[in-house]
Design a protein around this motif. Structure first.
Motif, mmCIF file in Angstrom:
data_model
loop_
_atom_site.group_PDB
_atom_site.id
_atom_site.type_symbol
_atom_site.label_atom_id
_atom_site.label_comp_id
_atom_site.label_asym_id
_atom_site.label_seq_id
_atom_site.Cartn_x
_atom_site.Cartn_y
_atom_site.Cartn_z
ATOM 1 N N UNK A 1 0.825 -1.213 0.000
ATOM 2 C CA UNK A 1 0.000 0.000 0.000
ATOM 3 C C UNK A 1 0.859 1.262 0.000
ATOM 4 N N UNK A 2 2.017 1.170 0.639
ATOM 5 C CA UNK A 2 2.882 2.356 0.745
ATOM 6 C C UNK A 2 3.365 2.868 -0.598
ATOM 7 N N UNK A 3 3.450 2.008 -1.589
ATOM 8 C CA UNK A 3 3.956 2.451 -2.893
ATOM 9 C C UNK A 3 2.883 2.510 -3.973
ATOM 10 N N UNK A 4 1.685 2.065 -3.647
ATOM 11 C CA UNK A 4 0.629 2.066 -4.656
ATOM 12 C C UNK A 4 0.274 3.499 -5.068
ATOM 13 N N UNK A 5 -0.085 3.658 -6.328
ATOM 14 C CA UNK A 5 -0.484 4.973 -6.842
ATOM 15 C C UNK A 5 -1.882 5.320 -6.315
ATOM 16 N N UNK A 6 -2.236 6.601 -6.318
ATOM 17 C CA UNK A 6 -3.605 6.979 -5.970
ATOM 18 C C UNK A 6 -4.545 6.242 -6.919
ATOM 19 N N UNK A 7 -5.588 5.677 -6.372
ATOM 20 C CA UNK A 7 -6.527 4.947 -7.222
ATOM 21 C C UNK A 7 -6.297 3.450 -7.216
ATOM 22 N N UNK A 8 -5.203 3.012 -6.674
ATOM 23 C CA UNK A 8 -4.944 1.574 -6.570
ATOM 24 C C UNK A 8 -5.329 1.100 -5.177
ATOM 25 N N UNK A 9 -6.116 0.036 -5.111
ATOM 26 C CA UNK A 9 -6.496 -0.560 -3.820
ATOM 27 C C UNK A 9 -5.784 -1.898 -3.658
ATOM 28 N N UNK A 10 -5.165 -2.100 -2.500
ATOM 29 C CA UNK A 10 -4.421 -3.334 -2.227
ATOM 30 C C UNK A 10 -5.257 -4.238 -1.325
ATOM 31 N N UNK A 11 -5.492 -5.466 -1.757
ATOM 32 C CA UNK A 11 -6.110 -6.520 -0.946
ATOM 33 C C UNK A 11 -5.001 -7.486 -0.573
ATOM 34 N N UNK A 12 -4.610 -7.535 0.688
ATOM 35 C CA UNK A 12 -3.583 -8.500 1.104
ATOM 36 C C UNK A 12 -4.276 -9.691 1.731
ATOM 37 N N UNK A 13 -3.980 -10.899 1.249
ATOM 38 C CA UNK A 13 -4.721 -12.079 1.693
ATOM 39 C C UNK A 13 -3.798 -13.203 2.156
ATOM 40 N N UNK A 14 -4.357 -14.035 3.022
ATOM 41 C CA UNK A 14 -3.641 -15.190 3.590
ATOM 42 C C UNK A 14 -4.394 -16.459 3.195
ATOM 43 N N UNK A 15 -3.707 -17.489 2.701
ATOM 44 C CA UNK A 15 -4.404 -18.719 2.325
ATOM 45 C C UNK A 15 -4.963 -19.446 3.538
ATOM 46 N N UNK A 16 -5.976 -20.256 3.289
ATOM 47 C CA UNK A 16 -6.621 -21.019 4.349
ATOM 48 C C UNK A 16 -5.909 -22.325 4.643
ATOM 49 N N UNK A 17 -4.895 -22.645 3.877
ATOM 50 C CA UNK A 17 -4.186 -23.914 4.112
ATOM 51 C C UNK A 17 -2.727 -23.707 3.724
ATOM 52 N N UNK A 18 -1.846 -24.515 4.334
ATOM 53 C CA UNK A 18 -0.435 -24.461 3.952
ATOM 54 C C UNK A 18 0.480 -24.240 5.133
ATOM 55 N N UNK A 19 1.761 -24.048 4.871
ATOM 56 C CA UNK A 19 2.774 -23.927 5.927
ATOM 57 C C UNK A 19 2.827 -22.524 6.539
ATOM 58 N N UNK A 20 3.253 -22.476 7.775
ATOM 59 C CA UNK A 20 3.367 -21.196 8.478
ATOM 60 C C UNK A 20 4.465 -20.305 7.915
ATOM 61 N N UNK A 21 5.451 -20.932 7.309
ATOM 62 C CA UNK A 21 6.484 -20.158 6.596
ATOM 63 C C UNK A 21 7.057 -21.076 5.521
ATOM 64 N N UNK A 22 7.796 -20.503 4.581
ATOM 65 C CA UNK A 22 8.276 -21.280 3.432
ATOM 66 C C UNK A 22 9.791 -21.279 3.438
ATOM 67 N N UNK A 23 10.356 -22.442 3.767
ATOM 68 C CA UNK A 23 11.802 -22.538 3.922
ATOM 69 C C UNK A 23 12.387 -23.790 3.292
ATOM 70 N N UNK A 24 11.624 -24.425 2.425
ATOM 71 C CA UNK A 24 12.108 -25.639 1.755
ATOM 72 C C UNK A 24 11.292 -25.813 0.483
ATOM 73 N N UNK A 25 11.763 -26.698 -0.392
ATOM 74 C CA UNK A 25 10.955 -27.031 -1.568
ATOM 75 C C UNK A 25 9.636 -27.653 -1.124
ATOM 76 N N UNK A 26 9.684 -28.403 -0.059
ATOM 77 C CA UNK A 26 8.481 -29.053 0.471
ATOM 78 C C UNK A 26 7.457 -27.994 0.894
ATOM 79 N N UNK A 27 7.899 -27.035 1.669
ATOM 80 C CA UNK A 27 6.992 -25.946 2.072
ATOM 81 C C UNK A 27 6.418 -25.243 0.849
#
Lengths: 243, 243, 243, 243, 243, 243
Positions: free
Chosen positions: E23-49
């Protein structure tokens, strides 16, 4: 055979030394014309300098054509204006980085370049890639001596020799390429001191263009390197118009 | 300056024609020794032929060293034995594919190779990559004329000329490289007929090695290309032992 | 299934050890013939040695064909004569550098090669590129032990183990490739000592060629690797003529 | 030796045919477990399908570990989940595109891939580059037959055979690689029909993983392919948590 | 213009911080939707994740389509699921590694990546190659701070700053690329501290996708990135079926 | 935010059209200054033209600095003088070939360039390589319309549209890149006609430089792109001296 060796900077003492290096290796029957442009930077140590050296250099190609030059050497390790010069000249045009790198590629698996300022290494790297010499070029090393101090700094010769020695050891190279036309007169000294082949681009390019002329070869002029289309040039560059 | 040009096959008429092509471009003061090995295949048209040409070629390098040769040309477009020869010789050694490709790289953005049999194209492709010329080499074209028929087939000259014309058009190249030492005498004819620069490797390699010798350059001999370690050789190759 | 493993040098104790390494991994039903050429160098440590090992090796391919060999391993890390052997043999031919590098490429992102003399590293580098393994090969490290001293120098085993450990750490590799057929018997020891996968080319190539034969695969023989054209060979190589 | 061959799609008839192709080339003493994931797409024909095939495939790796599997084959030409599988398994994991391309690289200078839908060619191209096989891969050709129609379309066999013939001629290749696990049973027919070696990835990967296990080799697990750090997984994937 | 920024892991505090950076860099008129998935790993640190993060991420793309999102950012430096997402979305999709590397390539000859765990460097290296940024990427440096500790470890900021300073000096780079979405809020601090341009992928990707939408550009959908063929999905992934 | 868009040729009608294309995509708050150099060629269609366009372009960079320009677009597809301009400007400088190629790389696996004269294709090829876009650039196609006729030839629009359509089909590309600043106003028409994304470099570069400025990014100025060393310039270029 009349060959023109162009020093793309405007420092005449450097032109003299370059002309001497070229003449020293020319075959009997080859005449060397070493020339200095009428405009441009006193030395070439940036992309900016290189860009601004090109108009003066191209004017010398045009003058060389009028003088009946059979071929040309561009005696700055950035090979400025090489492709434009090939469009303009009827005979072959060779840059000293191009010739030095190709010549060193005959001498083993890899060479090290030793140059003046570190900020020019990017250009040398681009040229190595452009000429297909990247696989032979194992490192580009700067001794951080400005071009014009090569002539005046009494310590320069030994600093460069030591940098060459260090580069060879670090890179495991078979040969050294000197990365500045202003180093031409150091070649024999360094080769003797460090015991590996050392390639000076001015000498290498002189033999390369002389060989091309002997072989009856010139730039292919059916496509990219055909003579530029005639058009209007304006402002202080109006004289560069091609007819 | 004494230069040895080795025809790696055992066909003497081809050695004579190669020697003539080399002598035609040599500078005043350069003497060309064209030699034929005492063992090996009558022509080189496979990896098998190439492998079996090398011992005879290396014997000629050893003989050249005894004769005081200042440098060597290996006059087969597969550049057989080039690296082994560099270990053995004190002066520079240049292959005709190597020299032809590097020479053609001065003439524009791309060249086309026209060679004899299609089965040799893989080797030419490998060499182009090895020498850093792959970015210039736009195509390798075979006219499917066996090497020894280059001398005897009266239609060969025109078939090769047409293949060159076709290659240039298809590849959009600036120059042609002739892919066989047996084509050396066709170079001027083809260049005249198709109007683009044509590079014959025998002539190009002769000028390249002559230039290296003039510049005081030889193979770097501190690492990979140092003289081979002495050791026992057995069987019919016992004479190849190095002392 | 009869497989021929050729030691391209003439040292019979090394052939015995190579044959043992191949037999140790062969599947039930596979018979290993380990052979020594009748001519050539006692060990291969230069381009010169490699070139002179090839005729003897090709004679063993021809003998293997007469003996009904289903496939071949060339057991020297320079993979000498591989392409010529492929033209001559009906079944598949695999070099140990080729197999070791491809096998190691299944084990992670990168491997380190540990070899004998530093002067052979250039050849290993060329092979890595030729086989498409350059992107996996993170370094080529020499322990400067001559090939024949691998068998006689009591300190060799530990020096090589230490060089492997050092190479893995420096390169951040996932596996080691042993760069000499003479190291085959050290493989298990080193893997145990340093805790990463270690690939011996003799074993890897034996499994590779056995797999190719099981899969009914052989060298494609319609183009570059078709049987060489018949022609005259002269001198001491006259027996290599193909009928 | 127990090897698990995973069909990453959920079509059981395809698993059966893949298992049969693997068993046909396994050595005596090797047992093949062919498995189908409990979740995922019925066939893999897009990046989307491939991404959604991976969780089911990883669950089969985890099950294989519990069953004592010595190694794994991933039997889809996109090699989905290969790197994640390598983190999870103790033994080696081989993809069929990886094995097919490396195997074909032993057979000559170049191969052609013949695959199902053109939209999968980009993935095959990426894999060829990733495995170092790009220099051998001369073309990727689609016959535009959806994966599941390979089993049902009576004309599929001849269309694919014709595409292989055309590909070989156009690319000048020495071998064909079949670009889909569903083509495994066509391999012998096509090889017979077009007379060049044809590589099926299922068979090639089975031999590759069997060879790695025989050689005592597994994925290097000290760096990138170490076991994934334990952490929370949420939602329907919570069962994938590693302990 | 509605843009969806997807945090592919399930840690909501990280989604909030990513959304703020976008949001800090978006131009006026741009709306940012930041979303989190409902499934998956808490962080991504391997090919498996990474593999297991993709289904959740693709579900968010599908949700974004329903919400009328004009474009997407995938806010994990491994750019998981990027190609699958491009098949699914009508508007452009940009990964943060992709955008960061391309953006940094405008700033000089080379950049250094500074990332979290060393085991993720292989993936970053693959992406650099895939995006054509390998020639600009001079080094990938890990500070060995797990992803979720970026938020909680009070020393993290200075350790990362020091690693950036060290990386620039060692690589001779012109810019730094931060190799984790969790570093977005450190960008200004590091740039100020070390005096070179520092690129955060979240901000860079937000501007890249916003620019593509402004220019009326979207993924080409005629070939590889056409909508996936409809087919059955089974098991817990049945909901991913496309209609 | 003040951005300067430099048309490197001296044709003012073309500057007007370029300025319009840039303004059309600029964000609210961005002001576009479109400028024409006071010296140089009327259009750029050769290496010679390109070399002679650079001094005038650099004078405009210097003028832009005095005017407080936050960033620059070089609006000729050869990106002339880009590296020199980066040394001179404090803010970011973006070439239109650079921006167009990087932008198109977000849209799929490959793009086709459609340009004016075939003789400029070599330069476009070099730039694609230099920017890391060569792996995305599938072909460079010329419609052989001189630059200035783009404005005057009523048939130009359809000829270019057809060339784009042909290029996409032949190359299997996902997008088109227009290879001349003079084509900026054709972009929407072509995209509509052929149904694939079409990238105009003027618009793409305007968004790229605007994004860089928004992100607080500028050229790294610690090494190669530091301000050029001050020195004497002579002749008609004396005014280019840096203080």
């Amino acid at each position: 055979m009349l060959l023109t060796v162009i020093n793309p900077n405007t420092t005449e003492s450097m032109t003299a030394s370059i002309g001497k290096a070229a003449a020293a290796v020319a075959a009997p029957g080859t005449t060397i014309r070493a020339v200095t442009p009428a405009m441009g930077p006193a030395s070439i140590e940036s992309h900016y300098d290189e860009a601004l050296a090109v108009p003066g250099l191209l004017a010398e190609i045009a003058a060389g054509e009028r003088a009946g030059s059979a071929g040309y050497v561009i005696a700055c390790f950035g090979d400025p204006g090489l492709e434009a010069a090939r469009e303009l000249a009827h005979g072959p045009v060779v840059g000293i980085a191009e010739a030095a790198m190709r010549t060193a590629s005959y001498l083993g698996r890899g060479f090290s370049v030793v140059t003046t300022l570190g900020r020019t290494a990017g250009r040398a790297h681009d040229l190595a890639e452009h000429y297909g010499a990247a696989r032979f070029c194992r490192g580009i090393h700067a001794c951080e001596i400005p071009v014009l101090e090569l002539e005046t700094d009494p310590a320069a010769r030994e600093r460069i020799t030591e940098e060459c020695r260090r580069a060879i050891a670090q890179d495991g190279s078979d040969a050294v390429v000197l990365g500045c036309a202003g180093m031409a007169d150091l070649c024999a000294h360094i080769a003797g001191a460090i015991g590996v082949p050392v390639v000076d681009g001015v000498a290498a390019a002189t033999k390369a263009v002389e060989s091309l002329v002997s072989l009856g070869l010139r730039t292919g002029d059916r496509g990219e390197f055909a003579r530029p289309p005639a058009k209007t040039y304006t402002g202080i560059l109006a004289d560069f118009q091609i007819h």
